[in-house]
Write an enzyme that holds these catalytic residues in place. Structure first.
Site, short mmCIF file in Angstrom:
data_model
loop_
_atom_site.label_atom_id
_atom_site.label_comp_id
_atom_site.label_asym_id
_atom_site.label_seq_id
_atom_site.Cartn_x
_atom_site.Cartn_y
_atom_site.Cartn_z
N TYR A 1 0.82 -1.22 0.00
CA TYR A 1 0.00 0.00 0.00
C TYR A 1 0.85 1.27 0.00
O TYR A 1 0.36 2.33 0.32
CB TYR A 1 -0.93 0.02 1.22
CG TYR A 1 -2.12 -0.92 1.14
CD1 TYR A 1 -2.35 -1.71 0.03
CD2 TYR A 1 -3.02 -1.00 2.19
CE1 TYR A 1 -3.44 -2.57 -0.03
CE2 TYR A 1 -4.12 -1.86 2.14
CZ TYR A 1 -4.32 -2.64 1.03
OH TYR A 1 -5.40 -3.48 0.98
N ASP B 1 -1.99 -17.71 4.36
CA ASP B 1 -3.06 -18.46 3.68
C ASP B 1 -3.59 -19.57 4.59
O ASP B 1 -4.81 -19.77 4.69
CB ASP B 1 -2.59 -19.00 2.32
CG ASP B 1 -1.22 -19.68 2.36
OD1 ASP B 1 -0.55 -19.64 3.42
OD2 ASP B 1 -0.81 -20.24 1.33
N ASP C 1 -5.41 -6.12 6.27
CA ASP C 1 -6.65 -5.56 5.73
C ASP C 1 -7.61 -6.70 5.37
O ASP C 1 -8.77 -6.73 5.80
CB ASP C 1 -6.31 -4.72 4.49
CG ASP C 1 -7.46 -3.83 4.05
OD1 ASP C 1 -8.49 -3.79 4.75
OD2 ASP C 1 -7.33 -3.20 3.00
N ASP D 1 -10.96 -8.25 7.58
CA ASP D 1 -12.30 -8.23 6.96
C ASP D 1 -12.90 -9.64 6.97
O ASP D 1 -14.11 -9.81 7.17
CB ASP D 1 -12.24 -7.71 5.52
CG ASP D 1 -12.35 -6.19 5.45
OD1 ASP D 1 -11.93 -5.52 6.42
OD2 ASP D 1 -12.85 -5.68 4.45
#
Ligand code: NAI
Ligand code: MG
Length: 326
Positions: free
Chosen positions: A119, A198, A222, A226
């Site tokens: 980011y 993962d 992030d 979520d």
């Protein structure tokens, strides 16, 4: 002297849930509130989604409570995180009694690196067919996050956290991140338990109880937070904090909810829980605990907003929380 808290409602339901959170802060503390503007509405008016005045007011404050911005969200929230010097994004994801959650036993806190990774904005279009992204990882930012994580778990009376990474593939960048986090933890007597990100995604869905505090690089934090939000039953419940060395910004994880904005039906819990994180950050531990308890009690007994299957409005739920605080 009372602390200066900047209040930015932003757009959509930010205008409904932020005043609810401010009324809770007024009920438990004595703060100086300073209103500032950011988002789509102020952009339409002035051409700027984040006026310089707002940036400076936030940078000079003790803390900021932010609602949400619409299409301009990235233009607002990324610079605001920078304005408070935020290096860590704290995202608790906890299932509450009385709320229909996919995994009711979930009680997690993500500590997400908040300044770099993928980011950091280094993207290039090299040809009609090819675009690239440069992933930035520094030892200093990774160590700063790890130091925060060590203090965070120690404050909770714990001695370990998980660190999610993919250093088996991104050997250089996530290798640097992993090494820095593990080294800092070692030096502080804290155990940084490694988990491939993962594998974490599967394991947290199957059995969230095995995790508690999870330290992540920016993008992974992030996405995985979520995912955890999905496990606990919805966006109306999730608060977050962007913390810097001596300033911080608190915001619900949700956006402007254009589908329900203006109807007075938004769930104020996420914004009020963000205010509780603000209180905790400023050292008002007891007030923070009281607010958390009040929200938890209303979630358990009602009234509830429509996202949680109820028929109460924002005002009724906020009143019920304020009643519990008396
Ligand atoms: P959203 O979080 O605004 O809404 C997603 C769904 O959850 C909607 O159905 C909404 O009604 C519901 N919801 C969210 N918060 C709720 C609450 N407190 N009570 C009841 N229901 C709630 O996400 P979406 O739809 O992806 O984005 C809408 C706008 O918000 C976009 O313009 C986006 O850019 C912006 N956004 C801004 C953020 C920020 O300022 N930090 C974060 C996420 C999105
Ligand atoms: Mg996100």
């Amino acid at each position: 002297m009372s602390e200066r808290i900047v209040v930015i409602e932003g757009d959509g339901i930010g205008r409904e849930v932020v005043p609810a959170a401010v009324s809770v802060l007024e009920a438990v503390g004595d703060f100086e509130f300073v209103e500032a503007e950011a988002g789509d509405a102020v952009e339409a008016e002035t051409g700027e989604a984040l006026p310089a005045e707002t940036y400076e007011t936030v940078a000079d404050a003790d803390a900021t409570l932010f609602g949400a911005a619409g299409q301009t969200a990235a233009d607002v929230i990324l610079p605001l995180r920078e304005a408070v010097g935020s290096f860590v994004n704290i995202r608790p994801a906890r299932a509450y009694p009385g709320v229909d959650a996919v995994r009711p036993e979930t009680d997690l806190v993500f500590l997400r690196e908040n300044t770099e990774g993928v980011y950091s904005g280094h993207e290039d279009r090299l040809s009609a067919d090819l675009s690239t992204l440069t992933r930035v990882v520094t030892t200093s930012a990774s160590e700063r996050l790890a130091e925060f994580a060590c203090e965070y778990v120690t404050d909770r009376g714990e001695s370990s956290f998980h660190v999610a990474h993919k250093a088996n593939v991104m050997r250089e960048t996530d290798g640097r991140f992993r090494d820095a986090v593990v080294d800092v933890a070692d030096s502080k007597g804290v155990v940084a338990e490694e988990v491939l990100m993962d594998a974490f995604a599967t394991r947290v869905c199957l059995n969230p109880e095995q995790f508690d505090v999870v330290v992540c690089p920016n993008l992974a934090g992030d996405v995985l937070s979520d995912l955890a939000a999905g496990l606990v039953g919805g966006l109306g419940l999730l608060p977050s904090a962007n913390v810097g060395p001596d300033n911080a910004l608190f915001e619900p994880v949700h956006g402007t909810a254009p589908d329900i904005a203006g109807e007075g039906v938004a769930n104020p819990s996420a914004a009020i829980l963000s205010a509780a994180m603000l209180l905790d950050h400023l050292g008002y531990d007891e007030a923070a605990a009281d607010v958390n308890d009040a929200v938890e009690s209303v979630l358990a007994d009602g009234p509830r907003t429509a996202d949680l299957g109820g028929d109460a409005g924002t005002a009724e739920v906020t009143e019920a929380i304020l009643d519990r605080l008396e």
